[in-house]
Design an enzyme around this catalytic site. Structure first.
Site, PDB file in Angstrom:
ATOM      1  N   ILE A 196     -11.902  17.749   0.478  1.00  0.00           N
ATOM      2  CA  ILE A 196     -10.725  17.698  -0.389  1.00  0.00           C
ATOM      3  C   ILE A 196     -10.206  19.098  -0.687  1.00  0.00           C
ATOM      4  O   ILE A 196     -10.925  19.951  -1.215  1.00  0.00           O
ATOM      5  CB  ILE A 196     -11.047  16.957  -1.711  1.00  0.00           C
ATOM      6  CG1 ILE A 196     -11.576  15.546  -1.405  1.00  0.00           C
ATOM      7  CG2 ILE A 196      -9.810  16.898  -2.605  1.00  0.00           C
ATOM      8  CD1 ILE A 196     -10.657  14.687  -0.564  1.00  0.00           C
ATOM      9  N   LYS A 197      -8.937  19.304  -0.326  1.00  0.00           N
ATOM     10  CA  LYS A 197      -8.298  20.587  -0.618  1.00  0.00           C
ATOM     11  C   LYS A 197      -7.683  20.502  -2.003  1.00  0.00           C
ATOM     12  O   LYS A 197      -6.931  19.564  -2.307  1.00  0.00           O
ATOM     13  CB  LYS A 197      -7.164  20.816   0.392  1.00  0.00           C
ATOM     14  CG  LYS A 197      -7.313  22.043   1.246  1.00  0.00           C
ATOM     15  CD  LYS A 197      -6.102  22.163   2.158  1.00  0.00           C
ATOM     16  CE  LYS A 197      -6.148  23.457   2.915  1.00  0.00           C
ATOM     17  NZ  LYS A 197      -4.947  23.629   3.745  1.00  0.00           N
ATOM     18  N   LEU A 198      -8.031  21.462  -2.842  1.00  0.00           N
ATOM     19  CA  LEU A 198      -7.470  21.500  -4.197  1.00  0.00           C
ATOM     20  C   LEU A 198      -6.839  22.860  -4.426  1.00  0.00           C
ATOM     21  O   LEU A 198      -7.398  23.883  -4.011  1.00  0.00           O
ATOM     22  CB  LEU A 198      -8.580  21.305  -5.233  1.00  0.00           C
ATOM     23  CG  LEU A 198      -9.287  19.954  -5.272  1.00  0.00           C
ATOM     24  CD1 LEU A 198     -10.458  20.021  -6.257  1.00  0.00           C
ATOM     25  CD2 LEU A 198      -8.323  18.843  -5.672  1.00  0.00           C
ATOM     26  N   VAL A 205      -8.119  17.859   3.605  1.00  0.00           N
ATOM     27  CA  VAL A 205      -6.940  17.057   3.271  1.00  0.00           C
ATOM     28  C   VAL A 205      -6.573  17.361   1.821  1.00  0.00           C
ATOM     29  O   VAL A 205      -7.443  17.290   0.936  1.00  0.00           O
ATOM     30  CB  VAL A 205      -7.234  15.542   3.423  1.00  0.00           C
ATOM     31  CG1 VAL A 205      -5.965  14.746   3.226  1.00  0.00           C
ATOM     32  CG2 VAL A 205      -7.858  15.237   4.773  1.00  0.00           C
ATOM     33  N   ALA A 241      -5.313  17.088  -1.881  1.00  0.00           N
ATOM     34  CA  ALA A 241      -5.032  16.141  -2.962  1.00  0.00           C
ATOM     35  C   ALA A 241      -3.804  16.664  -3.705  1.00  0.00           C
ATOM     36  O   ALA A 241      -3.747  17.834  -4.061  1.00  0.00           O
ATOM     37  CB  ALA A 241      -6.214  16.038  -3.904  1.00  0.00           C
TER      38      ALA A 241
END
Ligand code: G3P
Length: 225
Positions: free
Chosen positions: A85-87, A59, A61
């Site tokens: 968390i996708k950054l 997902v 951020a």
């Protein structure tokens, strides 16, 4: 190679999960917008996806600074145990990756288009690194050879000790647009391919399979009862 589906559509995820091969899901803001998602529904939508799939759900951020990315990452990670968390790669994404990783939160470093970006992501402790194949092709470059270079470069080093629980980063072949991309990702030994549902379905198609099936069905009718 593990198969992830690249979608925010729960129906597609549910269907792919019934095939018994689905190992995870990747989403992004564009995919959520594409299904007409509303901001207020986003947390419950992610929780719904996380309950369907037995595996990591990436997902993204959204934020401009490391502080914003970390705060958003913490909010999203609290939604379900399998949230990753996708950054976006960059100074802020890299810094946020280290902070989240040190707190035991898995990060998928996204929008990766070069070997240095991938190596820096590994160094920052990313659990997953996502080179975008199709988008590199889009600008007249060769997304598959870029993926090959990234896999090669990462394999030069022992990354244990940088990420969570001494795990090495896994390469996700992303921005996959065709069965050819899937073939090449597997030949290169990508750990994971995240694939749009329509392309995943096409991976099962072959005209000779269809023909063979029709011939078997026809011949079965000739078998004496
Ligand atoms: O996983 C990344 C993917 O969603 C990007 O795909 O087709 O928009 O380049 P695409």
């Amino acid at each position: 190679m593990k198969f992830f589906v690249d979608t925010a559509d729960p129906d597609e995820i549910r269907e792919a999960a019934t095939w018994g091969v689905l190992a995870g899901v990747t989403t992004n803001p564009s995919l959520y917008a594409r299904i007409g998602g509303k901001l207020a529904d986003f947390p419950s939508h992610i929780q719904q996806i996380c309950s369907i799939v037995d595996g990591p759900v990436s997902v993204e951020a959204v934020g401009n600074t490391r502080d914003e990315l970390v705060a958003e990452g913490l909010r999203l990670a609290a939604l379900a145990e399998n949230v990753v968390i996708k950054l976006p790669i960059g100074t802020e994404g890299l810094a946020a990756c280290r902070i989240l990783t040190d707190q035991g939160i898995a990060v998928n470093m996204t929008l990766v288009f070069s070997v240095p970006q991938a190596v820096l992501a590994a160094r920052a402790g990313a659990s997953y690194i996502s080179p975008f194949v199709g988008r590199f092709d889009d600008i007249g470059e060769d997304g598959i050879s870029q993926l090959a270079d990234i896999i090669d470069a990462l394999s030069n080093y022992d990354w244990r000790g940088f990420g969570i629980n001494d795990q090495e980063p896994q390469v996700i072949a992303a921005s996959i647009r065709s069965v050819h991309h899937v073939t090449q990702a597997a030949l290169l030994g990508a750990d994971i391919a995240t694939i749009p549902f329509a392309v995943l379905k096409k991976c099962l198609d072959h005209p000779l399979t269809e023909q063979g099936l029709a011939a078997f069905a026809k011949d079965w009718e000739k078998v004496i009862a």
